[in-house]
Each structure stands twice: as C-alpha cells, then as structure tokens.
Design a protein around this motif. Structure first.
Motif, mmCIF file in Angstrom:
data_model
loop_
_atom_site.group_PDB
_atom_site.id
_atom_site.type_symbol
_atom_site.label_atom_id
_atom_site.label_comp_id
_atom_site.label_asym_id
_atom_site.label_seq_id
_atom_site.Cartn_x
_atom_site.Cartn_y
_atom_site.Cartn_z
ATOM 1 N N PHE A 168 59.444 20.577 66.780
ATOM 2 C CA PHE A 168 60.157 21.606 66.032
ATOM 3 C C PHE A 168 59.347 22.889 65.843
ATOM 4 N N GLY A 169 58.113 22.879 66.327
ATOM 5 C CA GLY A 169 57.262 24.057 66.179
ATOM 6 C C GLY A 169 56.594 24.418 67.488
ATOM 7 N N ILE A 170 55.368 24.917 67.395
ATOM 8 C CA ILE A 170 54.606 25.309 68.585
ATOM 9 C C ILE A 170 53.953 24.089 69.213
ATOM 10 N N GLY A 171 53.372 23.255 68.369
ATOM 11 C CA GLY A 171 52.685 22.051 68.825
ATOM 12 C C GLY A 171 51.194 22.230 68.902
ATOM 13 N N ALA A 172 50.454 21.452 68.101
ATOM 14 C CA ALA A 172 48.992 21.546 68.097
ATOM 15 C C ALA A 172 48.402 20.417 67.273
ATOM 16 N N ASP A 173 47.101 20.162 67.524
ATOM 17 C CA ASP A 173 46.352 19.209 66.699
ATOM 18 C C ASP A 173 45.952 19.825 65.365
ATOM 19 N N GLY A 174 45.955 21.163 65.292
ATOM 20 C CA GLY A 174 45.577 21.835 64.062
ATOM 21 C C GLY A 174 45.879 23.313 64.133
ATOM 22 N N LEU A 175 45.758 23.976 63.002
ATOM 23 C CA LEU A 175 45.989 25.420 62.914
ATOM 24 C C LEU A 175 44.772 26.076 62.291
ATOM 25 N N MET A 176 44.386 27.219 62.840
ATOM 26 C CA MET A 176 43.247 27.963 62.317
ATOM 27 C C MET A 176 43.632 29.389 61.980
ATOM 28 N N LYS B 251 35.557 34.529 59.110
ATOM 29 C CA LYS B 251 35.633 33.240 58.424
ATOM 30 C C LYS B 251 36.650 32.363 59.138
ATOM 31 N N MET B 252 36.317 31.084 59.290
ATOM 32 C CA MET B 252 37.208 30.096 59.899
ATOM 33 C C MET B 252 37.858 29.256 58.800
ATOM 34 N N VAL B 253 39.181 29.218 58.790
ATOM 35 C CA VAL B 253 39.920 28.340 57.880
ATOM 36 C C VAL B 253 40.723 27.387 58.747
ATOM 37 N N TYR B 254 40.496 26.089 58.571
ATOM 38 C CA TYR B 254 41.088 25.096 59.472
ATOM 39 C C TYR B 254 42.007 24.129 58.721
ATOM 40 N N TYR B 255 43.163 23.850 59.341
ATOM 41 C CA TYR B 255 44.130 22.895 58.794
ATOM 42 C C TYR B 255 44.435 21.837 59.841
ATOM 43 N N ASN B 256 44.504 20.587 59.418
ATOM 44 C CA ASN B 256 44.990 19.542 60.295
ATOM 45 C C ASN B 256 46.485 19.708 60.528
ATOM 46 N N SER B 257 47.018 18.975 61.497
ATOM 47 C CA SER B 257 48.436 19.127 61.820
ATOM 48 C C SER B 257 49.359 18.612 60.723
ATOM 49 N N ASP B 258 48.797 17.913 59.734
ATOM 50 C CA ASP B 258 49.625 17.497 58.598
ATOM 51 C C ASP B 258 49.795 18.604 57.571
ATOM 52 N N ASN C 208 47.309 20.098 55.791
ATOM 53 C CA ASN C 208 46.273 20.138 54.764
ATOM 54 C C ASN C 208 44.983 20.746 55.300
ATOM 55 N N GLU C 209 44.323 21.567 54.475
ATOM 56 C CA GLU C 209 43.045 22.144 54.870
ATOM 57 C C GLU C 209 42.038 21.015 55.057
ATOM 58 N N SER C 210 41.210 21.147 56.081
ATOM 59 C CA SER C 210 40.362 20.022 56.470
ATOM 60 C C SER C 210 38.905 20.419 56.547
ATOM 61 N N SER C 211 38.093 19.433 56.908
ATOM 62 C CA SER C 211 36.664 19.642 57.121
ATOM 63 C C SER C 211 36.454 20.332 58.469
ATOM 64 N N MET C 212 35.219 20.472 58.887
ATOM 65 C CA MET C 212 34.890 21.235 60.084
ATOM 66 C C MET C 212 35.498 20.609 61.338
ATOM 67 N N CYS C 213 35.910 21.488 62.252
ATOM 68 C CA CYS C 213 36.430 21.080 63.562
ATOM 69 C C CYS C 213 35.594 21.775 64.628
ATOM 70 N N GLY C 214 34.856 20.986 65.421
ATOM 71 C CA GLY C 214 33.951 21.558 66.409
ATOM 72 C C GLY C 214 34.666 22.247 67.556
ATOM 73 N N ASN C 215 35.652 21.570 68.155
ATOM 74 C CA ASN C 215 36.413 22.207 69.226
ATOM 75 C C ASN C 215 37.186 23.418 68.699
ATOM 76 N N LEU D 103 28.125 8.745 60.174
ATOM 77 C CA LEU D 103 27.399 9.984 59.914
ATOM 78 C C LEU D 103 28.391 11.130 59.747
ATOM 79 N N ASP D 104 27.895 12.236 59.177
ATOM 80 C CA ASP D 104 28.727 13.411 58.939
ATOM 81 C C ASP D 104 28.191 14.560 59.775
ATOM 82 N N THR D 105 29.010 15.094 60.670
ATOM 83 C CA THR D 105 28.617 16.218 61.520
ATOM 84 C C THR D 105 29.446 17.462 61.190
ATOM 85 N N GLY D 106 29.816 17.593 59.932
ATOM 86 C CA GLY D 106 30.760 18.612 59.491
ATOM 87 C C GLY D 106 32.059 17.955 59.083
ATOM 88 N N SER D 107 32.325 16.811 59.666
ATOM 89 C CA SER D 107 33.398 15.885 59.293
ATOM 90 C C SER D 107 32.838 14.475 59.377
#
Length: 260
Positions: A41-49, A60-67, A69-76, A133-137
């Motif tokens: 129903f939209g564009i389609g993605a694993d997340g929005l930035m 500044k980077m602001v990242y949201y998961n596809s659900d 909600n704002e999320s932790s760091m996303c390397g890709n 371990l935590d690498t940003g997430s």
C-alpha cells in the motif's frame, strides 16, 4: 499530502529517504511511516530515514523501522543516507553525521562503496550457544550447521521475543563459516519482524563476535548476506574493538512523490 521521497538500497536492505531539513515531515506519525514502508500500500522498504540539519555535523540521521517506530542505529541505512547526502551536495567525499548512537564518520570509495565508521565495542557476552553484543543495535549471534535451510523468521522470532531479551528484544543473526576470514549470515530484524536481505549492524556484530570467539584472526572480515557482500574492518586490543568500519555498496534506486 504529497511526499517527495528517494529510494536507496544497500545489499538488498532498502530504505525510503526523505529530505527533512525544512522540518515539514510529520515524524511522530508512526502509522504514516509504516504505510510509506508498506510493500503493498506504500512505497515499500525495510525502514524510513530522515535527513535533518545538525548544528555540529553535516546532517542528522533519524531512522524508523518499517513498523513506524523510531529505532536504534542502522548500518546499511547510515551508508545509504551518506550517499543521499552526496546526491543533495550536502557532502562531497567524506561525511560526519549524528545518529541515535552518537557521531559517525563515512567516506566514499570506488563504484558506490561507502565505508561507515561504527561505534566501539567492548562488552561482548559469550555463552555456549550464542554471543550477544551491541554495535549500535543489539545483536544475538548464533552459529548454525544448515544456514541455507534454516527457518529464519520462525526461529528468529522465538529468540527475539523469548526470555533472553525481554520486552526490547534483539536482532538475531545466524552464521556459517565459509573460510578463514569469510562468513555467511542470515538476519531476523526486530521492527521489521522478518528476515531482511542484509543488516549492517548485524554484519558488524557477526564479524566482531567471530573474532572474539577465535573463529578468525583477521581484522578485515568478509560477510556474505542474502543481498550481496559486505566487509567489516576493525582494530582490537584488550578485548575492545575500535576503528570499526562497515564497508559496502549504497545505491540509489528511484525517486518520486506519493500522496497519502
């Protein structure tokens, strides 16, 4: 409203990106973000930035998961946002930006390769069946015998929602060693709640975990994800991993407008 967007992908990890330097995007509207990421129903993605202004860095980077909600760091995602910033002429050959886990540096190589400086890692939990371990997430790392046939979504969800990680959960990476400094991985991502073709912080976590476990002595490790190939380089001393870099392609796919 009409929203101008850009689509990028890094080894199959795909993102909707919006230039929000004028702060016009309704960033608290989780349902809108989820709809933009929806593949039907939209564009389609694993997340929005969102790319936003920052007083002390290039952006500044602001990242949201596809659900939504704002999320932790996303390397890709970080690597793709750096490529987007270059497309906008916000940066040239190097970038410094602020993300949820702190300051990041990035540089461009040949053929669309972006090297992203990740956070230091000095707290690695080694258990018999897994490493955390935590690498940003947060990342659960687990060696498996049959990576190709593994039901990543089912088993990943069981671990993500299980007693180990409580309400917050964890990303879950399954790993197979390919060579002295090469590993194949498949990742279940929280917030997407499914397997993704690639996870940058997951690739970083696997590389560090495999070194910490003595599976490799290399300080530059090849990580094969379902959507391509990444590399992770680092320095290590006294159990601390520094100068960690996630290296791989970040590619523009298309741009457009959507009315929602």
């Amino acid at each position: 409203m009409n929203y101008k967007f850009y689509k990028y992908q890094g080894t199959g990890n795909d993102f909707v990106i919006i230039d929000n330097r004028l702060e016009t995007f309704p960033k608290k509207d989780a349902s809108l973000i989820a709809k933009l990421c929806d593949r039907r129903f939209g564009i389609g993605a694993d997340g929005l930035m969102l790319l936003e202004n920052d007083n002390s860095t290039h952006f500044k980077m602001v990242y949201y998961n596809s659900d939504g909600n704002e999320s932790s760091m996303c390397g890709n995602g970080g690597r793709c946002l750096v490529a987007f910033a270059k497309q906008l002429h916000v940066v040239e050959n190097e970038a410094v930006f602020m993300a949820v886990d702190g300051l990041h540096h990035a540089s461009f190589g040949e053929n669309g390769i972006v090297s992203l400086h990740m956070k230091d890692v000095d707290n690695i939990k080694k258990e018999k069946e897994y490493t955390f371990l935590d690498t940003g997430s947060p990342h659960h790392v687990q060696l498996v015998d049959d990576l190709e046939q593994l039901d990543v979504k089912t088993i990943g969800a069981q671990i993500r929602y299980g007693e180990l990680y409580g309400k917050e959960g964890s990303n879950v990476n399954f790993v197979k060693q390919i060579g002295d400094n090469e590993f194949a991985i498949r990742t279940y991502e929280r917030g997407v709640e499914d397997e993704t073709l690639s996870c940058g912080t997951g690739a970083t976590a696997v590389a560090i975990a495999m070194h910490a476990l003595g599976k490799t002595n290399a300080d530059r490790i090849k990580i094969n994800v379902e959507g391509g190939k990444l590399e992770v380089a680092f320095k290590t001393a006294n159990g601390k991993y520094t100068d960690v870099h996630l290296i791989g392609p970040a590619q523009f796919v298309f741009e457009g407008t959507i009315n929602l």
